[in-house]
Design a protein around this motif. Structure first.
Motif, PDB file in Angstrom:
ATOM      1  N   SER A   1     -20.499  25.977   9.692  1.00  0.00           N
ATOM      2  CA  SER A   1     -19.563  25.520  10.728  1.00  0.00           C
ATOM      3  C   SER A   1     -20.251  25.441  12.090  1.00  0.00           C
ATOM      4  O   SER A   1     -19.921  24.581  12.901  1.00  0.00           O
ATOM      5  CB  SER A   1     -18.371  26.468  10.786  1.00  0.00           C
ATOM      6  N   MET A   2     -21.220  26.327  12.327  1.00  0.00           N
ATOM      7  CA  MET A   2     -21.950  26.305  13.601  1.00  0.00           C
ATOM      8  C   MET A   2     -22.769  25.019  13.730  1.00  0.00           C
ATOM      9  O   MET A   2     -22.759  24.347  14.750  1.00  0.00           O
ATOM     10  CB  MET A   2     -22.926  27.476  13.675  1.00  0.00           C
TER      11      MET A   2
ATOM     12  N   PRO B   1     -11.850  27.826  13.853  1.00  0.00           N
ATOM     13  CA  PRO B   1     -12.473  27.756  15.174  1.00  0.00           C
ATOM     14  C   PRO B   1     -13.958  28.107  15.036  1.00  0.00           C
ATOM     15  O   PRO B   1     -14.291  29.089  14.372  1.00  0.00           O
ATOM     16  CB  PRO B   1     -11.738  28.828  15.982  1.00  0.00           C
ATOM     17  N   ASN B   2     -14.829  27.303  15.601  1.00  0.00           N
ATOM     18  CA  ASN B   2     -16.268  27.608  15.488  1.00  0.00           C
ATOM     19  C   ASN B   2     -16.936  27.605  16.849  1.00  0.00           C
ATOM     20  O   ASN B   2     -17.846  26.836  17.097  1.00  0.00           O
ATOM     21  CB  ASN B   2     -16.953  26.634  14.532  1.00  0.00           C
ATOM     22  N   PRO B   3     -16.483  28.487  17.762  1.00  0.00           N
ATOM     23  CA  PRO B   3     -17.183  28.560  19.042  1.00  0.00           C
ATOM     24  C   PRO B   3     -18.609  29.042  18.815  1.00  0.00           C
ATOM     25  O   PRO B   3     -18.871  29.774  17.869  1.00  0.00           O
ATOM     26  CB  PRO B   3     -16.371  29.589  19.832  1.00  0.00           C
ATOM     27  N   PHE B   4     -19.516  28.612  19.657  1.00  0.00           N
ATOM     28  CA  PHE B   4     -20.901  29.060  19.539  1.00  0.00           C
ATOM     29  C   PHE B   4     -21.027  30.451  20.136  1.00  0.00           C
ATOM     30  O   PHE B   4     -20.240  30.825  21.014  1.00  0.00           O
ATOM     31  CB  PHE B   4     -21.832  28.097  20.276  1.00  0.00           C
TER      32      PHE B   4
ATOM     33  N   LEU C   1     -16.764  34.704  21.855  1.00  0.00           N
ATOM     34  CA  LEU C   1     -16.372  35.330  20.597  1.00  0.00           C
ATOM     35  C   LEU C   1     -15.359  36.440  20.814  1.00  0.00           C
ATOM     36  O   LEU C   1     -14.795  36.960  19.863  1.00  0.00           O
ATOM     37  CB  LEU C   1     -17.619  35.876  19.895  1.00  0.00           C
TER      38      LEU C   1
ATOM     39  N   PHE D   1     -15.068  35.761  11.792  1.00  0.00           N
ATOM     40  CA  PHE D   1     -13.610  35.755  11.939  1.00  0.00           C
ATOM     41  C   PHE D   1     -13.024  36.510  10.764  1.00  0.00           C
ATOM     42  O   PHE D   1     -13.455  36.322   9.660  1.00  0.00           O
ATOM     43  CB  PHE D   1     -13.062  34.323  11.909  1.00  0.00           C
TER      44      PHE D   1
ATOM     45  N   PHE E   1     -12.619  21.551  14.127  1.00  0.00           N
ATOM     46  CA  PHE E   1     -12.706  21.899  12.713  1.00  0.00           C
ATOM     47  C   PHE E   1     -11.567  22.821  12.301  1.00  0.00           C
ATOM     48  O   PHE E   1     -10.797  23.315  13.113  1.00  0.00           O
ATOM     49  CB  PHE E   1     -14.047  22.574  12.431  1.00  0.00           C
TER      50      PHE E   1
ATOM     51  N   ALA F   1     -22.417  39.766  18.534  1.00  0.00           N
ATOM     52  CA  ALA F   1     -21.450  40.660  17.898  1.00  0.00           C
ATOM     53  C   ALA F   1     -20.096  39.976  17.812  1.00  0.00           C
ATOM     54  O   ALA F   1     -19.693  39.213  18.675  1.00  0.00           O
ATOM     55  CB  ALA F   1     -21.341  41.945  18.692  1.00  0.00           C
ATOM     56  N   GLY F   2     -19.380  40.259  16.757  1.00  0.00           N
ATOM     57  CA  GLY F   2     -18.011  39.742  16.620  1.00  0.00           C
ATOM     58  C   GLY F   2     -17.965  38.258  16.313  1.00  0.00           C
ATOM     59  O   GLY F   2     -16.962  37.609  16.547  1.00  0.00           O
TER      60      GLY F   2
ATOM     61  N   GLN G   1      -9.761  30.495  20.744  1.00  0.00           N
ATOM     62  CA  GLN G   1     -11.036  29.915  20.292  1.00  0.00           C
ATOM     63  C   GLN G   1     -10.835  28.466  19.867  1.00  0.00           C
ATOM     64  O   GLN G   1     -11.667  27.607  20.164  1.00  0.00           O
ATOM     65  CB  GLN G   1     -11.591  30.732  19.131  1.00  0.00           C
TER      66      GLN G   1
ATOM     67  N   ILE H   1     -28.582  26.476  18.631  1.00  0.00           N
ATOM     68  CA  ILE H   1     -27.573  27.194  17.849  1.00  0.00           C
ATOM     69  C   ILE H   1     -28.212  28.001  16.719  1.00  0.00           C
ATOM     70  O   ILE H   1     -28.026  29.217  16.617  1.00  0.00           O
ATOM     71  CB  ILE H   1     -26.550  26.211  17.242  1.00  0.00           C
TER      72      ILE H   1
END
Lengths: 580, 271
Positions: A449-450, B114-117, B166, A580, B111, A576-577, B173, A468
């Motif tokens: 997904s990234m 949620p896919n925040p960097f 994050l 999901f 998407f 960290a974190g 997000q 990334i």
């Protein structure tokens, strides 16, 4: 079939029914507990082994420098032995030995099934007796004393001396008898040591400087000769310049030598004469005494002082006496320098390779073969890499570099022989599979997904990787680099071929241009352990040094790994974190 | 899934609302194969500029595949083949000489998850600009404010722009991802089940947001949730087993669907 039927079948326990009834704890594997013990046991065993190893190394390493008492032993035949009791063991007395034992003691040995105890004494005085150690069987001992006036002397040459101070001459005059103790001679000793340091400075640094300048001038002339020919005017001019310069340098050399000689003459006026227990006397220049003290009389603070002083000497000076004494500074330095250099080589090389393999190469049969080969490279014996490093890096690549860049120095090789650079490169080759495998795994673990998020923003593949994927994979990559570093720092076998030597007092970094000399051979703690423990004239004397050096090597690797882990954890905290 | 070719289908029923600004995307007989398996069968639809178009259908019907074909995200998959045409402003997306990166820069994508960097909120939003090499500080700051206001996140995020993205809640997000998608000022916004990982409150916020964004952007949204499709879209396309069954005005689709299969799906008889 209904639930009621099952109940009746269960309660009667007789009715023949096709309904399956679950048994309780019929099978050992259903209980699970014993297997937990087996698994836990395996882990516990591993922990015990590692803890035992560390305990052994730490204990032996830490007690080595603690000053031990000197015992004076009177034997039954009247002879005297003085030394540090090293260790005690029981041994089987041979028939020859038994014949010489008096009858009463023979009976005692017989009741012990022919065994008796004996003690190993470090007697020192190698120059007098050609031996550092002596076994003394208990049945030969008449009496044991610890006289206060016995002195333990650490010397620059010939190892320790154990005896009493007989007389001393400072500045040509005899020292009165009441000051014939280490404490009484301390001031004179300090002065002599300072003078000795001065002589060392003149002979090694200043004269070394002159020699370096002469060598450089000679190389310049040789270089002109190679480029314009031996009978060209340029060569003659260069030679003229060289001889002019040489005259001046020779003058300086003479002056320095004279200065050193004067100091040495001064130095010879300070001597101290020791009488060992057998009555033989030995005169030693005061400056050649590194440290002397009366161990039987030392207070606890005095012992701590000696202990710390020995550690400092060990960490900060060069080895002497075939590495069994003195310090290991060049080895520490060589190990750290080589490991850092190894990381500098292996990190970009491994990461770039893994990036191509994972991100760009088409995942087909060829890539699978390459990947398997890389994994297998990790299993090749390290000595093979050593042979390759020597044959390819040093002789072929290094030889070519010498031909092209340093022709004036030939036939003595510059890069064409083992050295720090080639050693680091060889170890980089040895450890690169670890980095590749770890990096590939880290890259594969970056969520799809990234990547998709980045690509959907209009980033190119390379931008996605750089912005990334790589940051996200960095902790995993660091783990690989840490593993590579740990493996490389502890490797010895290939180094023996590509640049590690027994003694290399010249550090790879010094004050002469270009300051960092990667072509120099170097010392390494791992090789030092091997050398001291198994290649020195006296393995018994080397044994404690093996433990101390091992301790240091372990600590060094721990420190370097801890630093790398600290960096990795900082990186990891950044992400960290992210799940999901 | 039964082999699509053996099933008798309704003929595609076609009655979309026409927007005032013409067509943004023109998809013509678009087919797609993953290696040997065909996932899309000659789908044709037009996406009107400035309207919200919803793609609905049971799992595995190919609606996500169709959406991801629009910005060529499927290119990452090995062994992919396509047939037919897909045009943006009259240019074939899959035509020769198309710069995929330039194409993706014209579209934003949100998407399913949620896919925040793993960066700060600020860096997340300006990622498309960073990729373009923009360094002008005022430009970056203005973009962040405009995008975050556009995704209704500004009030919550303005005091923590330089904290990690994050640390935000799932709904925040996802709105951040929308802000990122609109930061590069795209023409088309592609949303792949943007609310499926969110709770009902976050979902309704996103839906409101889609309402606000419609008009500025052409939005194509894939959703599992028929109520959502009914709430946010003007046109709805119903897909089944890789085929477009019915494409029409949302109101009509959910009240009086013309195709029998659409009727069955919407009333919950299958799917």
């Amino acid at each position: 079939m209904t639930a009621v039927n099952i109940d009746t079948a269960a309660s009667t326990g007789k009715a023949k029914s096709s309904v399956y009834r679950r048994a309780h704890a019929a099978d050992l594997s259903a209980v699970g507990e014993p297997f937990q013990w087996v698994l836990g046991g395996a882990l516990a065993m591993g922990c015990v082994l590692i803890a035992g190893l560390l305990l052994l190394v730490f204990w032996n390493g830490l007690v080595t420098f603690w000053p031990k008492p000197i015992e004076v032993v009177r034997l039954t035949d009247g002879a005297m032995v003085a030394g540090e009791p090293f260790r005690t063991e029981s041994f089987r007395v041979t028939a020859d030995q038994l014949a010489k034992v008096p009858a009463d003691k023979r009976a005692a040995i017989a009741t012990d099934d022919g065994f008796a105890d004996r003690t190993l004494y470090r007697t020192g005085n190698y120059d007098i007796y050609n031996d550092d150690f002596r076994w003394v069987p208990d049945y030969e001992v008449a009496s044991v004393e610890r006289p206060a006036d016995m002195v333990y002397v650490e010397r620059l040459e010939w190892g320790p001396l154990i005896g009493r101070i007989k007389s001393a001459i400072v500045n040509g005059t005899a020292v009165p008898a009441d000051r014939l103790t280490p404490a009484g001679l301390a001031a004179a000793h300090d002065a002599a040591r300072a003078r000795w340091a001065q002589i060392q400075h003149i002979e090694r640094d200043l004269i070394g400087d002159v020699n370096h300048t002469i060598e450089k001038a000679r190389l310049r002339v040789r270089s002109v000769e190679l480029s314009s020919g031996a009978d060209s005017p340029a060569y003659r001019a260069a030679q003229q310049r060289f001889s002019d310069e040489n005259v001046k340098l020779q003058e300086r050399f003479q002056a320095l030598t004279k200065q050193a000689q004067a100091l040495r003459a001064e130095d010879a006026k300070d001597t101290v004469t020791f009488a060992e227990i057998g009555g033989k006397e030995k005169a030693v220049n005061l400056s050649a005494v590194v440290r002397f003290f009366q161990p039987n009389e030392l207070s606890i603070f005095g012992k701590i002082g000696v202990y710390l002083g020995r550690w400092w000497e060990f960490l900060s000076t060069e080895p002497r006496e075939a590495n069994t004494e003195g310090g290991i500074l060049p080895a520490i330095f060589g190990t750290v320098a080589m490991t850092l250099l190894l990381v500098i080589f292996v990190a970009p090389f491994g990461v770039i390779t893994a990036l191509y393999l994972r991100e760009y190469a088409k995942q087909g049969r060829l890539v699978a073969v390459v990947r398997i080969s890389v994994n297998n490279l990790a299993g090749v014996p390290s000595i093979v890499y050593g042979v390759f490093g020597l044959g390819f890096f040093a002789y072929i690549v290094g030889g070519s570099i010498d031909q092209v860049f340093f022709p004036e120095r030939l036939p003595s090789p510059t890069f064409g022989t083992g050295g720090l650079f080639w050693a680091a490169l060889t170890l980089a080759l040895l450890t690169v599979p670890v980095v590749i495998v770890a990096t590939e795994e880290a890259l594969a673990a970056v969520p799809r997904s990234m990547r998709e998020g980045s690509l959907a923003c209009g980033a190119s593949k390379w931008q996605t990787i750089r912005r990334i994927v790589l940051p996200r994979a960095m902790p995993g990559i660091m783990t690989g680099i840490i593993l590579a570093m740990a493996r490389g720092a502890g490797e010895v076998a290939p180094l023996m071929l590509v640049g590690v030597v027994k003694l290399a007092p010249e550090l790879p970094i010094d004050g002469y241009f270009p300051y960092i000399h990667l072509e120099r051979s170097f010392m390494h703690l791992g090789f030092h352990i091997y050398d001291v423990g198994f290649q020195s004239r006296n393995s018994e004397a080397g044994k404690p040094m093996v433990f101390v050096t091992t301790l240091l090597l372990i600590l060094l690797i721990v420190v370097m790994n801890a630093a790398a882990i600290y960096i990795r954890n900082r990186l990891r905290r950044q992400f960290a974190g992210s799940q999901f | 899934m039964p082999d699509g070719s053996q099933v008798e289908y309704d003929k595609t029923v076609y009655h979309p609302v026409r927007g005032e600004n013409g067509t943004a995307l023109d998809i013509e007989k678009f087919s797609l194969w993953y290696s040997e398996k065909q996932a899309l069968f000659e789908n044709s639809l037009v996406v009107e500029r400035g309207l919200v178009t919803a793609l609905i259908g049971p799992s595995g019907c190919g609606k996500s595949t169709l959406l991801r074909s629009i910005n060529r995200m499927n290119d990452l998959i090995d062994g992919l083949r396509i047939g037919g045409q897909m045009k943006i402003d009259g240019r074939d997306i899959y035509g020769p000489g198309i710069d995929v990166i330039a194409l993706r820069k014209r579209m934003g994508m949100v998407f399913q998850k949620p896919n925040p960097f793993p960066m700060t909120i600020f860096e997340n939003v300006i990622y498309p600009l960073r990729v373009d090499g923009v360094t002008d500080k005022t430009m970056l700051e203005e973009t962040v404010e405009r995008s975050l206001r556009g995704s209704a996140l500004w009030d919550e995020a303005k005091d923590r722009l330089h904290e990690s993205a994050l640390g935000m809640s799932g709904g925040q997000q996802q709105r951040l991802c929308i802000a990122r998608a609109i930061a590069g000022d795209p023409e088309v916004l592609l949303m792949d089940e943007p609310c499926s990982a969110l709770d009902p409150i976050a979902t309704s916020r996103i839906e409101e947001l889609i309402d606000e964004l419609a008009g500025h952007y052409t939005i194509v949204i894939v959703t599992h949730n028929m109520q959502q499709a009914a709430r946010v879209s003007q046109n709805t396309a119903f897909m089944y087993l890789g085929r477009l069954i019915e494409y029409g005005a949302t109101e009509t689709m959910f009240t009086t669907p013309k195709a029998e299969r659409t009727q069955a799906y919407i009333t919950g008889r299958f799917g």
